[in-house]
Enzyme design. Structure first.
Site, short mmCIF file in Angstrom:
data_model
loop_
_atom_site.label_atom_id
_atom_site.label_comp_id
_atom_site.label_asym_id
_atom_site.label_seq_id
_atom_site.Cartn_x
_atom_site.Cartn_y
_atom_site.Cartn_z
N LEU A 6 0.85 -1.22 0.01
CA LEU A 6 -0.15 -0.01 -0.12
C LEU A 6 0.85 1.42 0.16
O LEU A 6 0.44 2.40 -0.36
CB LEU A 6 -0.85 0.00 1.11
CG LEU A 6 -1.91 -1.08 1.14
CD1 LEU A 6 -2.72 -0.80 2.71
CD2 LEU A 6 -2.98 -0.94 0.15
N GLY A 44 7.67 4.48 3.78
CA GLY A 44 7.99 5.61 4.29
C GLY A 44 9.63 5.51 4.74
O GLY A 44 10.00 4.13 4.54
N ALA A 45 9.98 6.58 5.36
CA ALA A 45 11.50 6.18 5.96
C ALA A 45 11.58 5.34 7.05
O ALA A 45 12.79 4.75 7.21
CB ALA A 45 11.97 7.77 6.29
N THR A 68 7.28 0.11 5.94
CA THR A 68 6.42 -0.16 4.72
C THR A 68 4.94 -0.69 5.25
O THR A 68 4.70 -1.35 6.02
CB THR A 68 6.99 -1.22 3.76
OG1 THR A 68 7.16 -2.33 4.49
CG2 THR A 68 8.18 -0.65 3.17
N LYS A 126 1.72 -2.57 9.16
CA LYS A 126 2.95 -1.62 9.38
C LYS A 126 4.08 -2.07 9.94
O LYS A 126 4.24 -2.61 10.94
CB LYS A 126 2.43 -0.34 10.09
CG LYS A 126 3.45 0.76 10.15
CD LYS A 126 2.71 1.99 10.51
CE LYS A 126 3.82 2.97 10.69
NZ LYS A 126 3.04 4.34 11.39
N ASP A 137 1.53 16.25 15.96
CA ASP A 137 2.21 16.12 14.64
C ASP A 137 1.00 15.93 13.77
O ASP A 137 0.71 15.21 12.74
CB ASP A 137 3.02 14.70 14.26
CG ASP A 137 3.46 14.62 12.83
OD1 ASP A 137 3.75 16.00 12.29
OD2 ASP A 137 3.94 13.85 12.09
#
Length: 690
Positions: free
Chosen positions: A66, A69-70, A73, A89, A194
């Site tokens: 899907l 990211g850093a 996945t 995740k 955030d």
């Protein structure tokens, strides 16, 4: 109901694993950089080598990728025991995460321990279904299991051509964000820190998108790069669900406990609250400031505070404070007295001394452009409840959710699912519909031998009508000019062909022609001219009057030399590598390389002679629309739909300058050939010269 049922495992017989293709797929070249490999600090050994079809922990079968990211996945998986679809995740290995690895899991544990199941904001926060560690070839990897979600508000925003959330959709999103923050602040003592459009995701109200995802992966597996120790897959998007669920606040990796004192630097830079910048003690109210800045972003289509420093040409705290002063006035002395960095930016009397000028004062009324009348007053009242220098003067999440101004924006309890679906399809309705007056309705196609040609004419007619229906009449001045020219041509044709009297101009032309003839006696020298004057051979009948001679010379001069035949153009090479539409191309003046920009948000540098990929530049967050290579400096300029214009230093392969000012996507740019001048143009209807 479907989203509610997915939360609970079914006690009946478990699902069986299904088979996915292991050979019938397109292979991406090994030297091509894709997905997480494009991240600046990417190391393959950090990521768990997931394989589609793999069953993790004897329960979760991976269906497809899907996103990435850093630090992780994300994969769609089948919960075999629970008979439902979930999102996995998978983080990079634990040694690279440090203390951050446990932070998100600890926040979910606190929500479970302290949060009431009956609080209305509980469902507005992403739920954790399961967590465990999986052993990889280079260490352990934490895996969090969540219900699958659809697009983020940021991605959803980009589906709208105007890049702004409509008022009813914004009201629905705010309703759930305030509920989520009330649950986190008052029930769980958690500060998110955030909050941004990328961390608010829309739920999925039906399971059909997961079935379609599975079947599409079985029928048409996505391309992938197969390496010795792992396979790197391309991401696949979930389809448009028939029903959307409520917005959900996600990503608690940066969240902190609210029952201890904090002074550390948090929050996205442009959303940073004044107490965080000044390193004063901060609490739950930084989330309220954060929401206020984000709301302005997604509703007005641009940042409220940029923090762009004119000297360093990048974000700096002093520029951010100067922007705040221009909008909110001078900060209160009580706030400055608590900040560790207040003396760096303010004098003892509270005067700004950051070393740069404060912008001209401005008000929210002057910069708000979407609303009028009472709607505008209520919206700005709500914004002022969130944007105050003093944290104690900002309203709480519960007060904002219960406020009359927030309630007035809801417009009779809008159905967020239908509004969101309508907004997401807006591009298709705008650009794919045929006008009501289209000539297609007047055409009757018959099946005859010329049907193919007729269809092409029909399609061309429709396109011409759609694109030029507003330009079918010339401006009055141009129409009059063309009418005068046509009238003059008709008069010239009606005049009798009588021999005109010689005039000085004809005599000059005759001398000019005779002079040309005198300069080319005897042998003819080779000429490089594209058009040559053909002279009559000796003894041929030649015109006797200067006017006739000039007319003859002009007619002969238009006869071009027959060009030499050369082989037809041939296709030299097909270069592939982008994962989206290629929207921009630029060739380096020395013919060593060329650059391409595409919808995958990357810029790729290719060797012009071999076609090999030299470099991939990442930095844009939306489609790259324009590229230009400087002939005077080792610079590459780029622009995109993210409103960004960037200058890349090709010696260090990094961005050295940003150009801020466009209020919407930037679609074209051009460099002056001899001066250091850049010109950009975008959807905001403005051309800017830099």
């Amino acid at each position: 109901m479907a989203s509610l049922l997915r939360r609970f495992p079914w006690p009946s017989r478990s699902w069986k694993p299904i088979a996915f293709p292991t050979s019938d797929f397109a292979r991406i070249p090994v030297d091509q950089i894709i997905e997480e490999e494009q991240l600046p600090d990417y190391r393959a050994s950090r990521y768990y080598p997931v394989r589609i079809g793999e069953v993790i922990r004897d329960r979760y079968q991976v269906v497809g990728k899907l996103g990435f990211g850093a630090t992780s996945t994300v994969w769609l998986a089948r919960d075999l025991s629970g008979r439902r679809h979930v999102a996995l995740k998978l983080f990079i290995h634990s040694a690279s995460m440090g203390g951050q690895l446990d932070n998100e899991l600890n926040m979910y544990k606190r929500m479970k321990e302290r949060g009431s199941r009956f609080h209305p904001g509980r469902s507005a926060v992403r739920e954790l279904l399961d967590s465990f560690d999986v052993e990889g070839p280079d260490g352990q990897h934490r895996c969090l299991v969540h219900p699958p979600l659809w697009d983020s508000v940021l991605t959803f925003l980009h589906r709208n051509p105007v890049r702004r959330l409509p008022k009813p959709v914004l009201a629905g999103v705010l309703q759930y964000v305030f509920l989520a923050l009330d649950f986190l602040h008052n029930e769980c003592s958690i500060i998110h820190t955030d909050i941004k459009a990328d961390n608010i995701m829309l739920g999925i109200g039906d399971d059909s998108v997961f079935i379609d995802f599975e079947e599409e992966e079985q029928r048409n597996p996505l391309p992938r790069k197969v390496l010795d120790d792992r396979t790197i897959y391309l991401s696949r998007e979930l389809g448009m669900p028939k029903r959307l669920g409520a917005p959900v606040l996600c990503d608690f990796g940066s969240a902190v406990y609210g029952d201890v004192e904090h002074r550390e630097v948090v929050q996205p830079s442009v959303y940073r609250s004044p107490e965080v910048i000044l390193q004063a003690p901060w609490d739950y109210k930084i989330d309220i400031w954060n929401v206020g800045c984000m709301v302005w972003d997604i509703f007005e289509g641009g940042h409220l505070f940029f923090g762009h420093d004119p000297e360093s040409d990048t974000y700096r705290s002093r520029a951010h404070l100067a922007d705040m002063i221009a909008l909110l006035g001078q900060p209160p002395q009580h706030l400055l007295s608590r900040g560790n960095l207040s003396s760096k930016f303010f004098s003892d009397k509270g005067e700004f001394q950051g070393g740069i000028p404060v912008p001209d004062p401005i008000t929210l009324e002057e910069i708000e452009t979407n609303l009028d009348g009472e709607d505008k007053e209520m919206f700005l009242r709500m914004m002022r409840m969130m944007l105050q220098w003093e944290p104690s003067l900002r309203s709480s999440a519960k007060e904002l959710g219960d406020s009359r101004d927030a309630a007035a924006m809801e417009v009779a309890e809008p159905n967020l699912s239908s509004l969101a679906l309508q907004n997401a399809r807006r591009s298709k309705l705008l650009f794919a519909s045929i006008p009501a007056e289209s000539p297609r309705k007047k055409l009757k196609l018959t099946q005859d031998p010329a049907v193919g040609e007729q269809r092409e004419k029909d399609a061309l007619s429709v396109r011409l009508h759609a694109e030029y229906r507003h330009l079918q009449a010339l401006p009055p001045a141009l129409a009059q000019k063309q009418a005068n020219a046509a009238s003059a041509r008709k008069k010239a044709k009606k005049q009798p062909a009588s021999e005109p009297a010689a005039n000085p101009d004809d005599q000059k032309a005759q001398k000019l022609i005779e002079g040309i003839a005198e300069k080319t006696p005897g042998a003819q020298e080779p000429s490089t001219a594209l058009v040559q004057i053909r002279r009559p051979p000796p003894g041929a009948n030649t015109p006797h009057t200067p006017s006739q001679a000039l007319s003859s010379a002009r007619a002969q001069a238009t006869q071009q030399i027959k060009p030499e035949w050369h082989p037809p153009w041939k296709l030299m090479r097909v270069i592939s590598g982008h994962l989206g539409w290629v929207r921009a191309l630029a060739v380096e003046p020395n013919n060593q390389w060329f650059a391409s920009g595409a919808g995958d948000r990357t810029i790729k540098i290719w060797d012009l002679a071999t076609g090999n990929l030299r470099l991939t530049l990442t930095g844009h967050i939306s489609t790259v629309r324009g590229l230009a290579v400087s002939p005077r400096h080792p610079y590459l300029f780029s622009c995109g739909e993210d409103k960004m214009v960037k200058c890349w230093d090709l010696e260090t392969n990094r961005v050295i300058r940003h150009y801020h000012g466009h209020l919407s996507g930037v679609y074209t740019l051009a460099l002056h050939p001899t001066l250091d001048v850049l010109v950009t143009g975008g959807r905001d209807g403005a051309v800017r010269v830099w």
